[in-house]
Write a protein that holds these residues in place. Structure first.
Motif, PDB file in Angstrom:
ATOM      1  N   ARG A 150       0.851  -1.364  -0.002  1.00 15.86           N
ATOM      2  CA  ARG A 150       0.124   0.023   0.032  1.00 15.86           C
ATOM      3  C   ARG A 150       0.890   1.394  -0.121  1.00 15.86           C
ATOM      4  O   ARG A 150       1.720   1.570   0.903  1.00 15.86           O
ATOM      5  N   VAL A 151       0.678   2.000  -0.920  1.00 13.87           N
ATOM      6  CA  VAL A 151       1.327   3.145  -1.100  1.00 13.87           C
ATOM      7  C   VAL A 151       0.547   4.649  -0.851  1.00 13.87           C
ATOM      8  O   VAL A 151      -0.622   4.473  -0.337  1.00 13.87           O
ATOM      9  N   ASP A 152       1.221   5.692  -0.761  1.00 13.52           N
ATOM     10  CA  ASP A 152       0.465   7.042  -0.281  1.00 13.52           C
ATOM     11  C   ASP A 152       0.137   8.030  -1.521  1.00 13.52           C
ATOM     12  O   ASP A 152       0.788   8.626  -2.253  1.00 13.52           O
ATOM     13  N   HIS A 153      -1.194   7.764  -1.932  1.00 10.59           N
ATOM     14  CA  HIS A 153      -1.741   8.462  -3.094  1.00 10.59           C
ATOM     15  C   HIS A 153      -3.166   8.781  -2.516  1.00 10.59           C
ATOM     16  O   HIS A 153      -4.394   8.571  -3.095  1.00 10.59           O
ATOM     17  N   PRO A 154      -3.252   9.923  -1.711  1.00  9.39           N
ATOM     18  CA  PRO A 154      -4.413  10.327  -1.078  1.00  9.39           C
ATOM     19  C   PRO A 154      -5.117  11.307  -2.332  1.00  9.39           C
ATOM     20  O   PRO A 154      -4.314  11.889  -3.087  1.00  9.39           O
TER      21      PRO A 154
END
Length: 295
Positions: A150-154
């Motif tokens: 899981r990556v950081d893509h708000p």
């Protein structure tokens, strides 16, 4: 066919402009498997142009449900079906992928039903299976191992980098992400790291052309990685080659390859590829394939 990566669509974002590149989609052929990663507009044409028979579709992976990554998933599967697809296809995607597929089939119900009756086709709804995944193990089959991070893509919470390991070779796709240091450990020692990239000097012109103003600028800065940040991940991971992809902006006449090189060389001194539609990277030696731009 040698193991290879084909960048079918190299731009970030869903908008199309005259003469510009297509949104996100890639073909990974590894260990005899035909794998599609993301299905932005143009993926079907891109696969055909890459010499792939649509009847050979095998595995499809969706990193997240932004339209530039999933809009042509249904049309790809349906077009393959009309081209003679008769073997099962598995789609792996984040939560919500099954809902997309069911609703697509509902929207196409008239066409699907009439082709089953009139043309004697198998029911596409029974041929396609959707497996929704979270972080961690995704697939271990016939020597192919797939894991997700899981990556950081708000504001999208279910957005996943994917690592494919097969026969001693490994390819990592960053998906869309802000600078995310854990991605370096996830990508450790990979043959290829396909990482999104953004250039700060193009953001203002992109925002002006698109028309969303401050809100779009805010999203880009919070949710995507600058090219030098992609280079830092590649350096920390010790990958063999960095491929800059999902370029933002990818269709700015004032930005050329030299601008991408200048940015990423601040943090990455290794083998480098700047994406463009249709570009091929062969995995056999991780060297420049015909038509590839490298530096």
């Amino acid at each position: 066919m040698p193991d290879r990566l084909v960048l079918l669509g190299s731009k970030g974002g869903p908008a199309l402009r005259p003469g510009g590149p297509w949104p996100s989609s890639s073909l990974l052929e590894i260990g005899g498997r035909t794998i599609v990663v993301d299905c932005g507009l143009g993926v079907t044409r891109g696969l055909v142009d890459a010499g792939i028979s649509l009847k050979a579709l095998d595995l499809i992976f969706i990193t997240h449900l932004h339209s530039d990554h999933v809009l042509e998933l249904g049309p790809l599967l349906h077009t393959a079906w009309t081209a003679g697809l008769a073997t099962p296809v598995t789609v792996f995607g984040p939560p919500g992928t099954g809902h997309y597929w069911r609703r697509f089939c509902q929207a196409m119900e008239f066409d699907i039903e009439i082709r089953i009756v009139d043309e004697g086709r198998p029911d596409i709804r029974e041929m396609v299976s959707v497996s929704e995944f979270a972080e961690g193990h995704v697939l271990d089959q016939r020597g192919l191992k797939v894991t997700a991070l899981r990556v950081d893509h708000p504001p999208v919470t279910d957005c996943f980098a994917l690592r494919f390991d097969q026969g001693g070779k490994s390819v990592v796709f960053s998906a869309d992400t802000a600078f995310f240091p854990p991605l370096a450990d996830f990508s450790k020692g990979a043959d290829l790291l396909v990482h999104e990239a953004m250039l700060e000097e193009g953001i203002e012109r992109l925002v002006a052309r698109t028309g969303n103003g401050a809100r779009l600028r805010e999203h880009l800065l919070a949710s995507h990685s600058f090219a030098e940040e992609a280079g830092r991940i590649a350096s920390d991971a010790g990958v063999k080659r960095l491929v800059l992809n999902h370029l933002i902006p990818a269709d700015d006449a004032e930005i050329g390859e030299d601008d991408w090189l200048a940015a990423v060389r601040k943090t990455w001194a290794g083998d480098l590829t700047i994406a463009r539609d249709g570009l091929v990277v062969e995995l056999s030696s991780v060297k420049a394939a015909q038509g590839e731009e490298t530096a």
